[in-house]
Design an enzyme around this catalytic site. Structure first.
Site, short mmCIF file in Angstrom:
data_model
loop_
_atom_site.label_atom_id
_atom_site.label_comp_id
_atom_site.label_asym_id
_atom_site.label_seq_id
_atom_site.Cartn_x
_atom_site.Cartn_y
_atom_site.Cartn_z
N GLY A 14 45.03 24.49 -89.37
CA GLY A 14 45.58 24.50 -88.00
C GLY A 14 46.30 25.79 -87.67
O GLY A 14 47.33 25.79 -87.01
N THR A 16 45.62 29.84 -86.01
CA THR A 16 44.97 30.27 -84.77
C THR A 16 43.49 29.90 -84.79
O THR A 16 42.94 29.41 -83.80
CB THR A 16 45.11 31.80 -84.60
N ALA A 17 42.84 30.08 -85.95
CA ALA A 17 41.39 29.81 -86.03
C ALA A 17 41.09 28.34 -85.79
O ALA A 17 40.27 27.99 -84.94
CB ALA A 17 40.85 30.27 -87.38
N GLU A 50 48.67 39.09 -83.85
CA GLU A 50 49.29 38.98 -82.54
C GLU A 50 48.71 39.94 -81.51
O GLU A 50 49.09 39.90 -80.36
CB GLU A 50 50.80 39.19 -82.69
N ALA A 51 47.80 40.81 -81.96
CA ALA A 51 47.16 41.73 -81.01
C ALA A 51 45.72 41.29 -80.82
O ALA A 51 45.04 40.94 -81.78
CB ALA A 51 47.20 43.15 -81.55
N LYS A 79 47.85 44.17 -73.02
CA LYS A 79 47.42 45.26 -73.91
C LYS A 79 46.23 45.97 -73.28
O LYS A 79 45.23 45.32 -72.94
CB LYS A 79 47.04 44.65 -75.28
N GLU A 337 41.74 47.22 -85.68
CA GLU A 337 41.23 47.16 -84.30
C GLU A 337 41.37 45.76 -83.71
O GLU A 337 40.68 45.41 -82.75
CB GLU A 337 39.77 47.65 -84.24
N THR A 339 40.45 42.73 -84.51
CA THR A 339 39.15 42.09 -84.29
C THR A 339 39.04 40.67 -84.86
O THR A 339 38.06 39.97 -84.62
CB THR A 339 38.03 42.93 -84.93
N ILE A 341 40.79 37.72 -84.50
CA ILE A 341 40.79 36.58 -83.58
C ILE A 341 39.52 36.62 -82.72
O ILE A 341 38.92 35.58 -82.43
CB ILE A 341 42.08 36.57 -82.71
P1 FAD Z 1 45.93 30.67 -91.35
O1 FAD Z 1 46.81 31.13 -90.27
O2 FAD Z 1 46.28 31.07 -92.75
O3 FAD Z 1 45.86 29.09 -91.27
C1 FAD Z 1 45.41 28.31 -92.34
C2 FAD Z 1 45.62 26.85 -92.03
O4 FAD Z 1 45.02 26.09 -93.06
C3 FAD Z 1 47.08 26.41 -91.97
O5 FAD Z 1 47.25 25.53 -90.88
C4 FAD Z 1 47.29 25.62 -93.25
O6 FAD Z 1 48.26 24.58 -93.11
C5 FAD Z 1 45.89 25.07 -93.45
N1 FAD Z 1 45.61 24.72 -94.83
C6 FAD Z 1 45.41 25.54 -95.89
N2 FAD Z 1 45.20 24.84 -97.01
C7 FAD Z 1 45.25 23.53 -96.64
C8 FAD Z 1 45.13 22.31 -97.35
N3 FAD Z 1 44.93 22.28 -98.67
N4 FAD Z 1 45.23 21.17 -96.66
C9 FAD Z 1 45.46 21.16 -95.32
N5 FAD Z 1 45.58 22.28 -94.61
C10 FAD Z 1 45.50 23.45 -95.27
N6 FAD Z 1 43.94 39.30 -86.12
C11 FAD Z 1 43.88 39.79 -84.88
O7 FAD Z 1 43.00 39.42 -84.11
N7 FAD Z 1 44.79 40.72 -84.46
C12 FAD Z 1 45.75 41.21 -85.27
O8 FAD Z 1 46.57 42.01 -84.84
C13 FAD Z 1 45.77 40.75 -86.61
N8 FAD Z 1 46.67 41.23 -87.50
C14 FAD Z 1 46.64 40.78 -88.79
C15 FAD Z 1 47.48 41.36 -89.75
C16 FAD Z 1 47.41 40.96 -91.07
C17 FAD Z 1 48.27 41.61 -92.09
C18 FAD Z 1 46.54 39.91 -91.45
C19 FAD Z 1 46.48 39.43 -92.86
C20 FAD Z 1 45.73 39.32 -90.50
C21 FAD Z 1 45.75 39.77 -89.18
N9 FAD Z 1 44.89 39.23 -88.24
C22 FAD Z 1 44.84 39.75 -86.99
C23 FAD Z 1 44.05 38.08 -88.57
C24 FAD Z 1 44.67 36.82 -87.97
O9 FAD Z 1 45.99 36.66 -88.44
C25 FAD Z 1 43.85 35.59 -88.31
O10 FAD Z 1 42.51 35.81 -87.98
C26 FAD Z 1 44.31 34.41 -87.53
O11 FAD Z 1 45.69 34.23 -87.66
C27 FAD Z 1 43.61 33.17 -88.01
O12 FAD Z 1 44.08 32.77 -89.26
P2 FAD Z 1 43.54 31.41 -89.84
O13 FAD Z 1 43.80 30.35 -88.84
O14 FAD Z 1 42.17 31.62 -90.30
O15 FAD Z 1 44.42 31.16 -91.16
#
Ligand code: FAD
Length: 493
Positions: A14, A16-17, A50-51, A79, A337, A339, A341
């Protein structure tokens, strides 16, 4: 064997993805499929990201998400692009803005006319021919018809996920809080049958979306899909992230400042600034990163810098069996860049188009994976360009990225541009002529020649045209209000 219709989509994660997927599938297949999202309160989201880039506004439009509401709920700012400082050489900077640079002629792209203008003694920066670039530098912004600006957001990632959660739940998406402890596979097909939560309950589904972040619980943990490692091209593998208070008005662009063994982001929100130092641990340690980050912050610290480690690359198959990896579970390139999100929203749109309502067809899976691979490789090349097209030789890090072999596809593009001024972009590529030309010229890759057809225009006309266009851009931008003034007005609705 007859195909199993997809009636229940289970999203694990849960962040952003996860919530972007829930919102998309919930909106478009409401009433036709059940959507369940599982997230664990014990496992935090990555907390950065966040970007964004302008495709996010298209996603909001598709889902009929009111932008002003998002802006208010997430303390967002607008932005117009990214300002790159110290990338080509220390002391240089340029903007990669979201808009069109100059005008497209049937005869040739704008860079050829700009290149000829330089030869004729007109010393105007490439960005001065782009509305978004000039508006960003002046700190002005508005959503108007004239001038119409391409824009994206800087937003609070946690608040955005929460906003999307409310949006999705209103569409009927069911959220389960709980930690997934076990993934049950069908012994015959290898498909995922269900996920068992720590409290004992099992949730079965037909299609699983792995949004569990870097853990890739389903795609890697259970299905052992494999990972294509791109660290030899993108060696940054660590980031120290910290928030600060504001020290001035929020600028309508992201700052990306290169340092000795990495670079720093500054993302302004309405109430604070997101900061991070991205670095390659084979060239620098955490102490250097911490010191460099602190030395280059402008507002008061809010908490201590937090380390996030990652491996650049992508999952070998984004769709494997009955599981699709999205977000960080599918891989990670670099925040450079903004990318990541975007890649989630583009994967959701791909899924919505190819949705396996009547059952998962191998040919559709293959096509989904082909498109995902092509997209990721195009973005990868564009990001590598920023590192490789440098003249910096002040540290082992810059010497490595400047001299490393790059993918043939990128090598060809750089050579084409340097030798002939030409850029060829495939139909589905995210970064288009404007992006490639701004970054190449911004980092000092100047074409040796221009297209000969430019000489059909007399020199005097070229100079008049270029000056006229530059003045037109400046005049259009002069009608815009300060960025923050516009945000206040926009949020008041
Ligand atoms: P996460 O935010 O890690 O979410 C994972 C989820 O899975 C959580 O809800 C957690 O509770 C759940 N989960 C995990 N294991 C379990 C389990 N066993 N049981 C139940 N739930 C579980 N993207 C951009 O577009 N722009 C940016 O400026 C940017 N900057 C970034 C900077 C850094 C340093 C990094 C590392 C990433 C950046 N990103 C950026 C990427 C962006 O942060 C992610 O694409 C976005 O936040 C989506 O993350 P996610 O939802 O895939 O993973």
């Amino acid at each position: 064997m007859p195909m199993q219709p997809v009636k229940h989509v289970v999203i694990v994660g849960g962040g952003t993805a996860g919530w972007l997927v829930a919102a998309g599938v919930g909106k478009m297949y409401q009433g036709r499929v059940r959507v369940t999202l599982i997230e664990s309160d014990d496992i935090p989201t990555v907390g950065v990201g966040e970007a964004t880039i302008p495709t996010m506004t298209a996603y909001h439009k598709l889902l009929e998400i009111p932008e002003a509401e998002v802006l208010k709920a997430t303390h967002a700012t607008f932005k117009l692009g990214i300002n790159f400082k110290n990338w080509g050489e220390i002391g240089e900077d340029y903007m990669h803005a979201f808009g069109q640079v100059g005008r497209v002629f049937w005869a040739g792209e704008f860079q050829h006319f700009w290149r000829r203008g330089r030869e004729l003694g007109l010393n105007v920066s490439f960005g001065d021919f782009c509305l978004e670039s000039v508006a960003a530098k002046r700190g002005v912004f508005a959503i108007t018809e004239n001038p119409a600006l391409n824009y994206a957001f800087h937003l609070d990632a946690g608040l955005y996920a929460l906003y999307l959660r409310n949006f999705s739940e209103a569409l009927g998406v069911v959220r389960h809080e709980g930690k997934v402890e076990h993934v049950e596979l069908d012994p015959n097909t290898g498909d995922i049958l269900g996920v068992r939560l720590a409290r004992g309950e099992t949730i079965n589904g037909d299609l699983f979306i792995d949004c569990s972040g870097f853990r890739a619980l389903l795609s890697e943990g259970a299905l052992k899909t494999g990972y294509e490692n791109w660290q030899h091209w993108l060696p940054c593998d660590s980031a120290l992230a910290v928030q600060t208070g504001r020290s001035g008005p929020a600028v309508p662009y992201t700052k990306a400042t290169a340092h000795g063994s990495g670079w720093q982001w500054q993302i302004p929100l309405q109430n604070r600034v997101g900061n991070g130092l991205v670095y390659a641990s084979q060239f620098a340690d955490r102490e250097w990163a911490d010191m460099t980050l602190r030395e280059n912050l402008s507002g008061p610290l809010r908490g201590e810098p937090r380390l996030i480690e990652f491996v650049t690359g992508r999952r070998k198959l984004i769709w494997n069996k009955n599981c699709i990896a999205m977000g960080l579970a599918s891989g990670f390139l670099e925040p450079l860049e903004s990318t990541s999100i975007h890649m989630v929203t583009s994967a959701v749109i791909r899924l919505l188009r190819l949705f396996p309502l009547r059952g998962i067809q191998p040919v559709v899976v293959k096509e989904f994976n082909r498109q995902s691979k092509e997209e990721a490789e195009g973005i990868r090349d564009f990001i590598i360009l920023h590192y490789h097209a440098t003249r910096r030789d002040d540290t082992p890090f810059w010497n490595y990225v400047r001299t490393m072999p790059v993918p043939d596809t990128l090598q060809h593009r750089i050579e084409m541009f340097r030798e002939s001024g030409m850029i060829y972009v495939g139909g589905d590529e995210l970064f288009r002529h404007n992006g490639w030309s701004q970054v190449m010229i911004g980092q000092g890759v100047i074409p040796k020649i221009y297209q000969p057809i430019v000489d059909n225009m007399p020199d005097k006309e070229i100079i008049e045209y270029l000056n006229g266009f530059k003045n037109h851009v400046a005049k259009s931008v002069s009608t815009l209000p300060p960025h923050e003034q516009f945000i206040k007005r926009y949020c008041a609705f």
